[in-house]
Write an enzyme that holds these catalytic residues in place. Structure first.
Site, mmCIF file in Angstrom:
data_model
loop_
_atom_site.group_PDB
_atom_site.id
_atom_site.type_symbol
_atom_site.label_atom_id
_atom_site.label_comp_id
_atom_site.label_asym_id
_atom_site.label_seq_id
_atom_site.Cartn_x
_atom_site.Cartn_y
_atom_site.Cartn_z
ATOM 1 N N ASP A 19 0.829 -1.198 0.000
ATOM 2 C CA ASP A 19 0.000 0.000 0.000
ATOM 3 C C ASP A 19 0.869 1.256 0.000
ATOM 4 O OD1 ASP A 19 0.895 -0.130 2.615
ATOM 5 O OD2 ASP A 19 -1.103 -0.200 3.525
ATOM 6 N N SER A 20 2.198 1.052 0.035
ATOM 7 C CA SER A 20 3.133 2.163 -0.190
ATOM 8 C C SER A 20 2.916 2.806 -1.547
ATOM 9 C CB SER A 20 4.576 1.667 -0.077
ATOM 10 O OG SER A 20 4.790 0.519 -0.880
ATOM 11 N N GLU B 249 9.847 -3.786 10.625
ATOM 12 C CA GLU B 249 10.238 -2.481 10.082
ATOM 13 C C GLU B 249 10.751 -1.565 11.177
ATOM 14 O OE1 GLU B 249 8.571 1.099 7.174
ATOM 15 O OE2 GLU B 249 7.351 -0.686 7.540
#
Length: 291
Positions: A66-67, A207
């Site tokens: 979805d980046s 992340e």
């Protein structure tokens, strides 16, 4: 055509060195790679052409992230991306992969608001991505997501979890900052990671987690393949946003990113260099992860 080029539906790709034939990536194949210590090389992709180049360059997994809301649509965050958009881009990526080697494992992101309401909502959203061609779906967070992961896995949907900095909830986290620095945060990440593995998640993105903690979590998860981004080299694999590793970005580049286009003759060569650096452990540089 010479032996230094390769024809694809999108033209001729330069091949600096012929790649050996590859078996298609699958869950058993990922486990084999883990057991023999081979790192997993993952990139994001959003369209057919770059997906085809990545497959030809030897990338193992493509994340339709979805980046895309930020790098393709120019949004300030990923929150505004819709399920329909994710399905569209997943279909595009899968078409590109299928037209070249067809060996890449494709993961589709479940966007914000498409799995938080209920397990049934998550199933409907995951089914849409799988029908678009994804081999696996990804969702963010721990705690309440554990039962959602279990629900999806029991219904035959492979799941990639995501802990640490979770972009869909960046406002609740206080911005884009490292997660797991305090003892309490680190213990929560360990607990959530184990619970997600027990629920059936077979991949876990970590992340912006301290490198030592990411390596520790990796050792505690024999059945769940950790994929680091800004979390050191001790994970089972690495992922970067494709635009970042090609040196194409609209804002500030994270310090853990390396521009693989520097010194590369083509995008394909840059991607192949990224794969090689992940596999041989020269990327990332742990000196840049001493948070």
């Amino acid at each position: 055509m010479s032996d230094t080029t390769a024809r694809t539906p999108y033209g001729t790709l330069p091949a600096a060195a012929p790649l050996p034939p590859r078996k298609p990536i699958s869950l058993p194949r990922l486990q084999e790679m883990r057991e023999r210590g081979e790192k997993i090389a993952m990139l994001t992709a959003y369209d057919a052409t770059f997906a085809a180049v990545a497959d030809h360059a030897g990338v193992d997994c493509l994340l339709v992230g979805d980046s895309l809301g930020m790098v393709c649509q120019g949004r300030p965050s990923t929150v505004g991306v819709t399920l329909e958009e994710m399905c569209y881009h997943t279909e595009c990526v899968v078409r590109g992969v299928r037209r070249v080697q067809g060996t890449v494992w494709v993961i589709g992101d479940l966007p914000f608001g498409t799995y938080q309401e209920s397990r049934e909502q998550a199933l409907r959203s995951a089914a849409a991505l799988m029908q678009a061609g994804a081999h696996m779906v990804k969702l963010e967070g721990g705690g309440w997501t554990v039962e959602t992961v279990r629900f999806l896995v029991e219904r035959g949907i492979p799941v990639c979890a995501h802990l640490g900095l979770t972009p869909q909830t960046v406002h609740a986290l206080g911005g884009y900052r490292v997660q797991g620095r305090s003892n309490a945060e680190a213990e929560r990440l360990r607990r959530d990671a184990l619970a997600l593995q027990d629920a059936g998640a077979t991949m876990l993105v970590l992340e912006m987690v301290p490198a030592a903690l990411a390596a520790e979590i990796t050792q505690q998860l024999p059945r769940c393949h950790t994929i680091g981004i800004g979390s050191g080299r001790g994970t089972a694999g690495q992922v970067l946003v494709m635009h970042d590793m090609l040196g194409i970005h609209l804002g500030k580049t994270p310090k853990f990113v390396r521009n693989f286009m520097e010194g590369a003759a083509s995008v394909r060569d840059a991607m192949a260099a990224y794969v090689a650096a992940v596999k041989d452990g020269t990327f990332p540089d742990d000196a840049l992860h001493a948070w």
